[in-house]
Design a protein around this motif. Structure first.
Motif, PDB file in Angstrom:
ATOM      1  N   HIS A  86     -54.993  87.885  73.108  1.00  0.00           N
ATOM      2  CA  HIS A  86     -53.793  88.315  72.405  1.00  0.00           C
ATOM      3  C   HIS A  86     -53.900  87.895  70.945  1.00  0.00           C
ATOM      4  O   HIS A  86     -54.472  86.841  70.638  1.00  0.00           O
ATOM      5  N   SER A  87     -53.326  88.688  70.078  1.00  0.00           N
ATOM      6  CA  SER A  87     -53.243  88.290  68.676  1.00  0.00           C
ATOM      7  C   SER A  87     -52.071  87.326  68.517  1.00  0.00           C
ATOM      8  O   SER A  87     -51.177  87.253  69.374  1.00  0.00           O
ATOM      9  N   VAL A  88     -52.064  86.606  67.411  1.00  0.00           N
ATOM     10  CA  VAL A  88     -50.961  85.697  67.112  1.00  0.00           C
ATOM     11  C   VAL A  88     -49.650  86.482  67.095  1.00  0.00           C
ATOM     12  O   VAL A  88     -48.644  86.046  67.655  1.00  0.00           O
ATOM     13  N   ALA A  89     -49.660  87.657  66.487  1.00  0.00           N
ATOM     14  CA  ALA A  89     -48.452  88.493  66.416  1.00  0.00           C
ATOM     15  C   ALA A  89     -47.988  88.919  67.804  1.00  0.00           C
ATOM     16  O   ALA A  89     -46.781  88.935  68.081  1.00  0.00           O
ATOM     17  N   GLU A  90     -48.914  89.251  68.692  1.00  0.00           N
ATOM     18  CA  GLU A  90     -48.543  89.650  70.050  1.00  0.00           C
ATOM     19  C   GLU A  90     -47.913  88.496  70.816  1.00  0.00           C
ATOM     20  O   GLU A  90     -46.959  88.693  71.573  1.00  0.00           O
ATOM     21  N   VAL A  91     -48.442  87.301  70.626  1.00  0.00           N
ATOM     22  CA  VAL A  91     -47.871  86.133  71.300  1.00  0.00           C
ATOM     23  C   VAL A  91     -46.432  85.932  70.821  1.00  0.00           C
ATOM     24  O   VAL A  91     -45.523  85.745  71.626  1.00  0.00           O
ATOM     25  N   ALA A  92     -46.224  86.010  69.513  1.00  0.00           N
ATOM     26  CA  ALA A  92     -44.873  85.835  68.959  1.00  0.00           C
ATOM     27  C   ALA A  92     -43.920  86.899  69.491  1.00  0.00           C
ATOM     28  O   ALA A  92     -42.792  86.589  69.896  1.00  0.00           O
ATOM     29  N   ALA A  93     -44.368  88.136  69.524  1.00  0.00           N
ATOM     30  CA  ALA A  93     -43.509  89.226  69.992  1.00  0.00           C
ATOM     31  C   ALA A  93     -43.196  89.080  71.477  1.00  0.00           C
ATOM     32  O   ALA A  93     -42.048  89.265  71.899  1.00  0.00           O
TER      33      ALA A  93
END
Length: 114
Positions: free
Chosen positions: A56-63
């Motif tokens: 997962h990308s950092v952005a995907e984890v946050a979302a």
């Protein structure tokens, strides 16, 4: 995903930055140590470890966790410092400072999946 009802920044001890800077497109995955250290990890670390069994990308984890990007960056940096995740750094810009073609293709593919 998280059911804890606390302010996001309490999860990082009020920190909004960490010594390690992770770009939003940085890919992270859980490594084998995360499973062994499950008892000493925080609830957030365990949730992220479960999520990042797949890249997962950092952005995907946050979302996915519905947390501010800054909070997730600090949590992931902490996890990286504890060797609980693998950070897969890629060169996101070309030699002229423009986003790499590979990055742009991944962004486009992600947008198409939405």
């Amino acid at each position: 995903m998280s059911t804890l009802r606390v302010r996001p920044y309490t999860r990082t001890g009020g920190r909004t930055r960490s010594a390690t800077t992770l770009a939003i497109e940085t890919i992270v995955t859980t490594n084998e140590r995360a499973g062994r250290d499950a008892l000493t990890s925080t609830a957030e670390h365990r949730i992220i470890s479960d999520l990042c069994r797949l890249p997962h990308s950092v952005a995907e984890v946050a979302a996915t966790l519905r947390l501010p990007l800054g909070v997730v960056r600090v949590l992931l940096a902490d996890m990286s410092d504890m060797s609980l995740i693998n950070v897969h750094a890629e060169e996101a810009v070309d030699d002229k400072g423009r986003p790499s073609l590979d990055l742009m293709e991944r962004v486009l593919a992600g947008l198409r999946q939405m």
